[in-house]
Design a protein around this motif. Sequence first.
Motif, mmCIF file in Angstrom:
data_model
loop_
_atom_site.group_PDB
_atom_site.id
_atom_site.type_symbol
_atom_site.label_atom_id
_atom_site.label_comp_id
_atom_site.label_asym_id
_atom_site.label_seq_id
_atom_site.Cartn_x
_atom_site.Cartn_y
_atom_site.Cartn_z
ATOM 1 N N UNK A 68 0.867 -1.170 0.000
ATOM 2 C CA UNK A 68 0.000 0.000 0.000
ATOM 3 C C UNK A 68 0.906 1.222 0.000
ATOM 4 N N UNK A 69 0.762 2.067 -1.012
ATOM 5 C CA UNK A 69 1.605 3.251 -1.177
ATOM 6 C C UNK A 69 0.868 4.518 -0.755
ATOM 7 N N UNK A 70 1.658 5.491 -0.290
ATOM 8 C CA UNK A 70 1.189 6.870 -0.108
ATOM 9 C C UNK A 70 0.000 7.001 0.832
ATOM 10 N N UNK A 100 3.824 -1.225 3.602
ATOM 11 C CA UNK A 100 3.216 0.108 3.515
ATOM 12 C C UNK A 100 4.362 1.082 3.261
ATOM 13 N N UNK A 101 4.369 1.705 2.093
ATOM 14 C CA UNK A 101 5.486 2.560 1.699
ATOM 15 C C UNK A 101 5.050 4.009 1.533
ATOM 16 N N UNK A 102 5.962 4.893 1.933
ATOM 17 C CA UNK A 102 5.776 6.342 1.819
ATOM 18 C C UNK A 102 4.613 6.836 2.675
ATOM 19 N N UNK A 103 4.609 6.413 3.945
ATOM 20 C CA UNK A 103 3.622 6.885 4.912
ATOM 21 C C UNK A 103 3.922 8.345 5.252
ATOM 22 N N UNK A 104 2.884 9.124 5.396
ATOM 23 C CA UNK A 104 3.014 10.506 5.865
ATOM 24 C C UNK A 104 1.927 10.757 6.897
ATOM 25 N N UNK A 105 2.297 10.736 8.176
ATOM 26 C CA UNK A 105 1.345 10.993 9.251
ATOM 27 C C UNK A 105 1.803 12.240 9.994
ATOM 28 N N UNK A 106 0.904 13.213 10.107
ATOM 29 C CA UNK A 106 1.228 14.467 10.770
ATOM 30 C C UNK A 106 0.634 14.546 12.162
ATOM 31 N N UNK A 129 5.463 -7.828 7.997
ATOM 32 C CA UNK A 129 4.980 -6.512 7.586
ATOM 33 C C UNK A 129 6.110 -5.490 7.714
ATOM 34 N N UNK A 130 6.031 -4.435 6.908
ATOM 35 C CA UNK A 130 7.008 -3.348 7.037
ATOM 36 C C UNK A 130 6.360 -2.022 6.678
ATOM 37 N N UNK A 131 7.010 -0.946 7.148
ATOM 38 C CA UNK A 131 6.530 0.409 6.892
ATOM 39 C C UNK A 131 7.723 1.293 6.573
ATOM 40 N N UNK A 132 7.572 2.189 5.581
ATOM 41 C CA UNK A 132 8.555 3.227 5.312
ATOM 42 C C UNK A 132 7.839 4.573 5.252
ATOM 43 N N UNK A 133 8.557 5.648 5.584
ATOM 44 C CA UNK A 133 7.972 6.980 5.462
ATOM 45 C C UNK A 133 8.304 7.888 6.613
ATOM 46 N N UNK A 134 7.357 8.760 6.968
ATOM 47 C CA UNK A 134 7.566 9.795 7.977
ATOM 48 C C UNK A 134 6.363 9.914 8.895
ATOM 49 N N UNK A 135 6.650 10.034 10.201
ATOM 50 C CA UNK A 135 5.611 10.301 11.189
ATOM 51 C C UNK A 135 6.052 11.504 12.014
ATOM 52 N N UNK A 136 5.252 12.544 12.003
ATOM 53 C CA UNK A 136 5.450 13.724 12.850
ATOM 54 C C UNK A 136 4.232 13.799 13.753
ATOM 55 N N UNK A 137 4.420 13.593 15.048
ATOM 56 C CA UNK A 137 3.258 13.384 15.904
ATOM 57 C C UNK A 137 3.393 14.079 17.247
ATOM 58 N N UNK A 138 2.246 14.377 17.833
ATOM 59 C CA UNK A 138 2.177 14.852 19.205
ATOM 60 C C UNK A 138 1.472 13.825 20.085
ATOM 61 N N UNK A 139 1.400 12.579 19.620
ATOM 62 C CA UNK A 139 0.698 11.523 20.360
ATOM 63 C C UNK A 139 1.541 11.009 21.520
ATOM 64 N N UNK A 140 0.903 10.281 22.426
ATOM 65 C CA UNK A 140 1.539 9.713 23.611
ATOM 66 C C UNK A 140 2.399 8.504 23.254
ATOM 67 N N UNK A 141 1.924 7.658 22.344
ATOM 68 C CA UNK A 141 2.624 6.434 21.978
ATOM 69 C C UNK A 141 2.752 6.372 20.459
#
Length: 192
Positions: A68-70, A100-106, A129-141
Motif C-alpha cells: 500500500x503506497x502513499x 506500507x510505503x511512503x507513509x506521511x502521518x502528521x 509486515x514493514x513500513x517506510x515513510x515519515x511520522x510527525x506526531x504529538x501523540x503519547x505512543x
Amino acid sequence: SGAELAFVASQINGSNNNTYYNKYYKLVNDIDLNNINWDPIGCYRYNASSTSYNRAFQGNFDGDGHIIYNLSITEAYKKYYYYFGLFGIVHQATIKNLGIENVNIGSISTALCVGGLSGYTYNTPVTNCYVTGNINSNADQVGGLIGNASIGGEIRNCYTKVNINVQAEGFLTRLDVGGVLGEAYQTKVVNC
C-alpha cells in the motif's frame, strides 16, 4: 483498489452490526492511496455527547505480499478518533504479509497512539509486515509499525524505515516512542 479499502474502513467504523467483523480480507493488487487523507480501518471514538464507540478491526488481513503506497493522515477525518495508522484500533485479529510505503502521518490534536500500520493492537499477531515513510506526531505512543501493541500479540519478521519526530504537547506526561513499537505490553517481538 483504494476506494474499496476506504469503503471497508467506512463500514467497519460506522457499523452497528457484525457484517464486516471477523471476516478474511486479502489484497490481490498493490494499492496507491494517492496521499488522500486516510480514515483508519477500525476506530475507538467519542462523539459530541461523550458516548464511546468501539469499532475495532476484528478479522484477518492478508496483504499477500502486496504494498500500500502513499498513506497520508494529516488531520482527523472524524473529530473524535484517537488511534491512527492504516488501521486505527485492532482487536483479536491477524495482520500479515503487508508492505506500507511512503507513509506521511502528521500531528493530530486527538491522537493518543500512532503507527504506520496501526495505532493500537490488542491480542493481535502481526507477521511479515514493514513500513517506510515519515511520522510527525504529538501523540503519547508512537511507533513506526504500531503505536501500542498489548496483551497476547506477537510481532514477527517486521521492520520499519520511518523517520519519527515527536513533540510533547498539552496533557502528555510521558512519551513512548520506538522505531517498531511505541509501547509493548505482554507482547512478543521476534526477529524485527
